[in-house]
Scaffold this motif. Structure first.
Motif, PDB file in Angstrom:
ATOM      1  N   VAL A  94       0.822  -1.212   0.000  1.00  8.94           N
ATOM      2  CA  VAL A  94       0.000   0.000   0.000  1.00  8.94           C
ATOM      3  C   VAL A  94       0.856   1.262   0.000  1.00  8.94           C
ATOM      4  O   VAL A  94       1.790   1.415   0.806  1.00  8.94           O
ATOM      5  CB  VAL A  94      -0.933   0.007   1.233  1.00  8.94           C
ATOM      6  CG1 VAL A  94      -1.797   1.261   1.236  1.00  8.94           C
ATOM      7  CG2 VAL A  94      -1.817  -1.240   1.220  1.00  8.94           C
ATOM      8  N   ALA A  95       0.507   2.179  -0.879  1.00  9.90           N
ATOM      9  CA  ALA A  95       1.135   3.508  -0.931  1.00  9.90           C
ATOM     10  C   ALA A  95       0.250   4.500  -0.191  1.00  9.90           C
ATOM     11  O   ALA A  95      -0.937   4.631  -0.517  1.00  9.90           O
ATOM     12  CB  ALA A  95       1.324   3.947  -2.379  1.00  9.90           C
ATOM     13  N   VAL A  96       0.827   5.195   0.791  1.00 11.68           N
ATOM     14  CA  VAL A  96       0.032   6.151   1.566  1.00 11.68           C
ATOM     15  C   VAL A  96       0.453   7.601   1.311  1.00 11.68           C
ATOM     16  O   VAL A  96      -0.177   8.524   1.823  1.00 11.68           O
ATOM     17  CB  VAL A  96       0.106   5.846   3.081  1.00 11.68           C
ATOM     18  CG1 VAL A  96      -0.541   4.498   3.384  1.00 11.68           C
ATOM     19  CG2 VAL A  96       1.530   5.877   3.593  1.00 11.68           C
ATOM     20  N   ASP A 123      -6.730   1.035  -7.068  1.00 14.47           N
ATOM     21  CA  ASP A 123      -6.899   2.371  -6.494  1.00 14.47           C
ATOM     22  C   ASP A 123      -7.466   2.273  -5.072  1.00 14.47           C
ATOM     23  O   ASP A 123      -7.684   1.180  -4.534  1.00 14.47           O
ATOM     24  CB  ASP A 123      -7.776   3.246  -7.391  1.00 14.47           C
ATOM     25  CG  ASP A 123      -9.187   2.674  -7.600  1.00 14.47           C
ATOM     26  OD1 ASP A 123      -9.663   1.875  -6.748  1.00 14.47           O
ATOM     27  OD2 ASP A 123      -9.825   3.019  -8.615  1.00 14.47           O
ATOM     28  N   ALA A 124      -7.731   3.447  -4.481  1.00 14.36           N
ATOM     29  CA  ALA A 124      -8.174   3.486  -3.080  1.00 14.36           C
ATOM     30  C   ALA A 124      -9.488   2.749  -2.875  1.00 14.36           C
ATOM     31  O   ALA A 124      -9.687   2.061  -1.868  1.00 14.36           O
ATOM     32  CB  ALA A 124      -8.296   4.939  -2.628  1.00 14.36           C
ATOM     33  N   GLY A 125     -10.403   2.867  -3.852  1.00 11.99           N
ATOM     34  CA  GLY A 125     -11.682   2.182  -3.718  1.00 11.99           C
ATOM     35  C   GLY A 125     -11.525   0.672  -3.742  1.00 11.99           C
ATOM     36  O   GLY A 125     -12.185  -0.053  -2.979  1.00 11.99           O
ATOM     37  N   LEU A 130     -11.078  -4.974  -0.955  1.00  8.69           N
ATOM     38  CA  LEU A 130     -10.315  -6.136  -0.511  1.00  8.69           C
ATOM     39  C   LEU A 130     -10.062  -6.115   0.996  1.00  8.69           C
ATOM     40  O   LEU A 130     -10.113  -7.154   1.658  1.00  8.69           O
ATOM     41  CB  LEU A 130      -8.987  -6.203  -1.266  1.00  8.69           C
ATOM     42  CG  LEU A 130      -9.086  -6.516  -2.757  1.00  8.69           C
ATOM     43  CD1 LEU A 130      -7.746  -6.265  -3.438  1.00  8.69           C
ATOM     44  CD2 LEU A 130      -9.515  -7.956  -2.965  1.00  8.69           C
ATOM     45  N   GLU A 131      -9.724  -4.951   1.509  1.00  9.69           N
ATOM     46  CA  GLU A 131      -9.430  -4.766   2.937  1.00  9.69           C
ATOM     47  C   GLU A 131     -10.209  -3.545   3.411  1.00  9.69           C
ATOM     48  O   GLU A 131      -9.716  -2.418   3.346  1.00  9.69           O
ATOM     49  CB  GLU A 131      -7.920  -4.570   3.172  1.00  9.69           C
ATOM     50  CG  GLU A 131      -7.072  -5.806   2.929  1.00  9.69           C
ATOM     51  CD  GLU A 131      -7.124  -6.807   4.100  1.00  9.69           C
ATOM     52  OE1 GLU A 131      -7.860  -6.554   5.065  1.00  9.69           O
ATOM     53  OE2 GLU A 131      -6.434  -7.838   4.014  1.00  9.69           O
ATOM     54  N   PRO A 132     -11.450  -3.730   3.872  1.00 11.72           N
ATOM     55  CA  PRO A 132     -12.314  -2.587   4.194  1.00 11.72           C
ATOM     56  C   PRO A 132     -11.740  -1.616   5.211  1.00 11.72           C
ATOM     57  O   PRO A 132     -12.135  -0.436   5.229  1.00 11.72           O
ATOM     58  CB  PRO A 132     -13.581  -3.260   4.732  1.00 11.72           C
ATOM     59  CG  PRO A 132     -13.581  -4.613   4.102  1.00 11.72           C
ATOM     60  CD  PRO A 132     -12.151  -5.016   4.018  1.00 11.72           C
ATOM     61  N   ALA A 135      -6.154   1.765   4.611  1.00 12.48           N
ATOM     62  CA  ALA A 135      -6.141   3.104   4.029  1.00 12.48           C
ATOM     63  C   ALA A 135      -4.966   3.215   3.073  1.00 12.48           C
ATOM     64  O   ALA A 135      -3.901   2.638   3.306  1.00 12.48           O
ATOM     65  CB  ALA A 135      -6.022   4.157   5.132  1.00 12.48           C
ATOM     66  N   GLY A 136      -5.142   3.977   1.992  1.00 16.13           N
ATOM     67  CA  GLY A 136      -4.039   4.179   1.062  1.00 16.13           C
ATOM     68  C   GLY A 136      -4.502   4.861  -0.201  1.00 16.13           C
ATOM     69  O   GLY A 136      -5.705   4.893  -0.516  1.00 16.13           O
ATOM     70  N   LEU A 137      -3.551   5.427  -0.941  1.00 12.12           N
ATOM     71  CA  LEU A 137      -3.847   6.089  -2.206  1.00 12.12           C
ATOM     72  C   LEU A 137      -3.968   5.088  -3.343  1.00 12.12           C
ATOM     73  O   LEU A 137      -4.764   5.259  -4.267  1.00 12.12           O
ATOM     74  CB  LEU A 137      -2.745   7.095  -2.536  1.00 12.12           C
ATOM     75  CG  LEU A 137      -2.479   8.188  -1.503  1.00 12.12           C
ATOM     76  CD1 LEU A 137      -1.292   9.048  -1.933  1.00 12.12           C
ATOM     77  CD2 LEU A 137      -3.728   9.052  -1.319  1.00 12.12           C
TER      78      LEU A 137
END
Length: 402
Positions: A94-96, A123-125, A130-132, A135-137
């Protein structure tokens, strides 16, 4: 390689995989695996996070990249055959931050060169699908990254060796390696073993044991302790699979991440703190001998000068659970310091060369009838069966030349 006795020092997953491969490829060869502990998989294998890597991170064309891809397939098939746990829970890298996105895209190119199966950029959505609770961009999704139980796999390898007529000799600390006309003599405190060929897979002690066999001093093993937090049961379902940060390409460590285990628990970690003993699983563990070895190696000081800021940050995270979890919450905000407790730790045998560089790829040295596995960090457990194939190929080629 004619019928003979092959000794293997080290009953971790690498040594046992090599022993099993020899018995499989060369029936009639006597295999003897020795280890100073009273059980197999006592150190790095027994403290492994259980992740079966898909090959995202590794330099294309390197041994890591090649053997990880092959090893994952072999391991998956072996677990199916032996009815051992193997669950493709998938991984998100994940990229934050915007800088993370740039590094993530470069990582995607590397993973493409390594033909990582099923990898895609999301993407973020899609992250939340996949993992509700993540968080991430943006992220890379690796659907075939799996989890397993490496100590159980190591035990199964040991059973395969003994079923084929080999031996596992525990509580056998090797104190000397001597070549003689009749073979290679392995000395311990109370007995001696004579073998025709020798493979050194001594993990945290790989440099020291290889030195007994006449190998060069470098690379030297520098131990790094990795400490874990365990997510409390009421929050563990917030993580479905594996959630990782985008790694810093300057370091072989992947950063603090969330890992679901085959028993249903979820770990956070590990960090990477310089250990003061090769088997320094606790902060209080200090070995004067290991510290002398550390201080005597010029690469230790050069590494420290280059990476002292990162080292101080890791120490701070080790001492402060709040700081530790502050980094982790960037990826799963709903799991904080009150939702975890300190769990176990492992020690990574990190090879460092004389110039202070962290050796990233697998490193295998040949010393005539002796083969020394000098560096086998992650993904060594994933790659264990492929590493075994590679080492036995070396033994067979050398045997044909003799």
């Amino acid at each position: 390689m004619p019928e003979q006795t092959v000794g293997i020092i080290g009953a971790g997953i690498i040594g046992l995989a090599i022993g099993r491969e020899i018995t499989r490829r060369r029936p009639g060869t006597r295999v003897v695996v020795v280890d100073k502990e009273d059980r197999v998989a006592a150190h790095q294998t027994g403290h492994n996070s259980g992740v079966v890597h898909a090959g995202i991170y590794y330099e294309p064309g390197s041994l890591k990249a090649t053997l990880c891809a092959r090893g994952r397939q072999l391991l998956r098939d072996y677990c199916a055959e032996k009815r051992l746990p193997y669950d493709e829970v998938g991984k998100l890298v994940v990229a934050v931050t915007p800088d993370d996105v740039v590094r993530m895209d470069a990582l995607a190119e590397r993973a493409g060169s390594n033909r990582v199966p099923g990898l895609r950029r999301i993407d973020a959505g899609e992250i939340r699908e996949l993992e509700p609770h993540a968080a991430g961009l943006a992220a890379l999704h690796s659907p075939h990254t799996a989890i397993t139980d490496f100590p159980r796999i190591a035990a199964a390898f040991a059973d395969d060796i003994t079923a084929a007529g080999g031996q596992i000799r525990l509580s056998f600390p090797v104190t000397g390696v001597t070549r003689a006309a009749n073979g290679i003599h392995l000395g311990s405190d109370t007995e001696e073993l004579v073998v025709d060929r020798l493979v050194v897979c001594a993990g945290l002690h790989s440099d020291a044991v290889a030195g007994l066999a006449g190998d060069e001093p470098g690379p030297r093993i520098i131990p790094f302790r990795g400490e874990y937090m365990l997510v409390r049961p009421e929050k563990k379902d917030l993580v479905r699979g594996l959630i990782y940060p985008v790694p810093d390409p300057r370091y072989p460590f992947l950063g603090v991440h969330f890992t679901r285990r085959v028993n249903g628990e979820v770990e956070v970690g590990p960090n990477a703190v310089l250990a003061l003993a090769r088997e320094g699983y606790r902060r209080s563990a200090v070995s004067a001998r290991d510290l002398r070895d550390l201080a005597a190696w010029p690469g230790s000081w050069r590494m420290a000068r280059r990476h002292w800021r990162t080292g101080m940050r890791e120490i701070y995270g080790s001492l402060s659970a709040r700081a530790y979890m502050r980094a982790a919450q960037r990826y799963v905000p709903d799991i904080g310091v009150r939702d975890v407790f300190r769990a176990g730790s492992g020690v990574r045998a990190q090879a460092v060369d004389a110039g202070g560089e962290l050796v990233d790829d697998f490193r295998i040295h040949r010393l005539g009838p002796i083969t020394a596995v000098r560096n086998a960090p992650s993904p060594a457990a994933t790659s264990s069966m492929a590493i075994a194939e590679h080492v036995v190929d070396v033994l067979e080629q050398d045997g044909e030349q003799r």
